[in-house]
Design an enzyme around this catalytic site. Sequence first.
Site, PDB file in Angstrom:
ATOM      1  N   LYS A  54       0.843  -1.199   0.000  1.00  0.00           N
ATOM      2  CA  LYS A  54       0.000   0.000   0.000  1.00  0.00           C
ATOM      3  C   LYS A  54       0.882   1.254   0.000  1.00  0.00           C
ATOM      4  O   LYS A  54       0.652   2.192  -0.765  1.00  0.00           O
ATOM      5  CB  LYS A  54      -0.935  -0.011   1.215  1.00  0.00           C
ATOM      6  CG  LYS A  54      -2.065  -1.030   1.061  1.00  0.00           C
ATOM      7  CD  LYS A  54      -2.762  -1.360   2.364  1.00  0.00           C
ATOM      8  CE  LYS A  54      -3.740  -2.521   2.140  1.00  0.00           C
ATOM      9  NZ  LYS A  54      -4.315  -3.052   3.368  1.00  0.00           N
ATOM     10  N   GLN A  98      -4.359  -1.499   9.741  1.00  0.00           N
ATOM     11  CA  GLN A  98      -4.398  -2.865   9.197  1.00  0.00           C
ATOM     12  C   GLN A  98      -5.047  -3.823  10.211  1.00  0.00           C
ATOM     13  O   GLN A  98      -4.629  -3.895  11.364  1.00  0.00           O
ATOM     14  CB  GLN A  98      -2.962  -3.321   8.862  1.00  0.00           C
ATOM     15  CG  GLN A  98      -2.879  -4.651   8.167  1.00  0.00           C
ATOM     16  CD  GLN A  98      -3.473  -4.655   6.754  1.00  0.00           C
ATOM     17  OE1 GLN A  98      -3.300  -3.709   5.997  1.00  0.00           O
ATOM     18  NE2 GLN A  98      -4.185  -5.704   6.407  1.00  0.00           N
ATOM     19  N   ASP A 121     -10.799   2.860   4.411  1.00  0.00           N
ATOM     20  CA  ASP A 121     -11.261   1.470   4.319  1.00  0.00           C
ATOM     21  C   ASP A 121     -12.781   1.412   4.483  1.00  0.00           C
ATOM     22  O   ASP A 121     -13.387   0.353   4.337  1.00  0.00           O
ATOM     23  CB  ASP A 121     -10.607   0.630   5.424  1.00  0.00           C
ATOM     24  CG  ASP A 121      -9.789  -0.515   4.868  1.00  0.00           C
ATOM     25  OD1 ASP A 121      -9.841  -0.732   3.650  1.00  0.00           O
ATOM     26  OD2 ASP A 121      -9.115  -1.198   5.663  1.00  0.00           O
TER      27      ASP A 121
END
Length: 294
Positions: A54, A98, A121
């Site tokens: 990422k 994450q 996200d």
Amino acid sequence: MTAIIIDGKASAAKLREKIAVEAARLKSAHDLQPGLATVLVGNDPASEVYVRNKGKTAEALGFKSVHVALAADTAQTVLLGKVRELCADKSVHGILVQLPLPKHIDEAAVLDALDPAKDVDALTPTNAGLLLSGRAHLVSCTPAGVMLLLKEYVGDITGKDVLVIGRSLLFGKPAAQLLLAANATVTMAHSRSRDLPAIARRADILVAAIGKPEMVKADWIKPGATVIDVGINRVDAGGGKTKLVGDVDYDAAKDVAGAITPVPGGVGAMTIVCLMQNTLIAACTQNGLPLPKL
Ligand code: NAP
């Protein structure tokens, strides 16, 4: 019948190109550099790879990239403090924590600390609610990627019977909302569903996000159906090696399906680019600029 192979890598490369152009335009027209922060707690090897990719993709697109690496035993209060610091940082437009987090940390508390405007996200209750109301700017990355692949390979999905297997917050639930918004007739299945093969055989589009290697068999698939395999499972490949497989028995399914995503090279390739798209969108909304046209 041999299925059309849905080339996620090629679709992702096209979107990536458009994002790079838009990022360069933001820089020259508004002196704005989209910024993405990734936060990783602990040293799970798969998560380390995801987070590194990422960061690398963000940098390659001309974004600012910040990485916060915290030890596995980091206290929840320390993580929350770090998240709040990133929320206050004007050069950071997107924050990705994450998952999964170590067991001693309450994931919901961390999501609650995230500014929804920076939640690239799209996991906060605010963004989930906006999706439900059809007003979301930030949509969960993997479902967004799946919708782009369907648009490119199927086109209009109005009235199609779509089965989503899996009801996670990360994929199944947001995917179902997006499919509904696109006028599909959506069925959600999960571990308590009865006679899944029979439900699956009715689907014009079958989306599998289960996390069980090759669980969906060829005889579950309606001939000519589109199969979207979200699963990423690492399995033993013999000789001490491992390989990635999806949730669908790909080799057999491709002889029945009309179109199918491979693993790797299908949905996974889209996810990271959709994260960059979200970061770009977040940078625009936080600076009062119109949404980018991609
Ligand atoms: P998850 O949170 O573990 O959810 C799995 C879902 O599958 C649950 O809803 C579960 O049902 C359902 N399920 C489990 N066993 C089942 C069975 N035997 N029959 C029917 N349904 C069953 O997983 P996730 O985060 O959604 O991820 C799913 C898969 O997608 C994983 O392999 C993950 O690695 C992959 N993934 C890939 C990407 C990408 O970029 N390509 C992104 C995200 C996830 P219950 O709710 O009843 O337990």
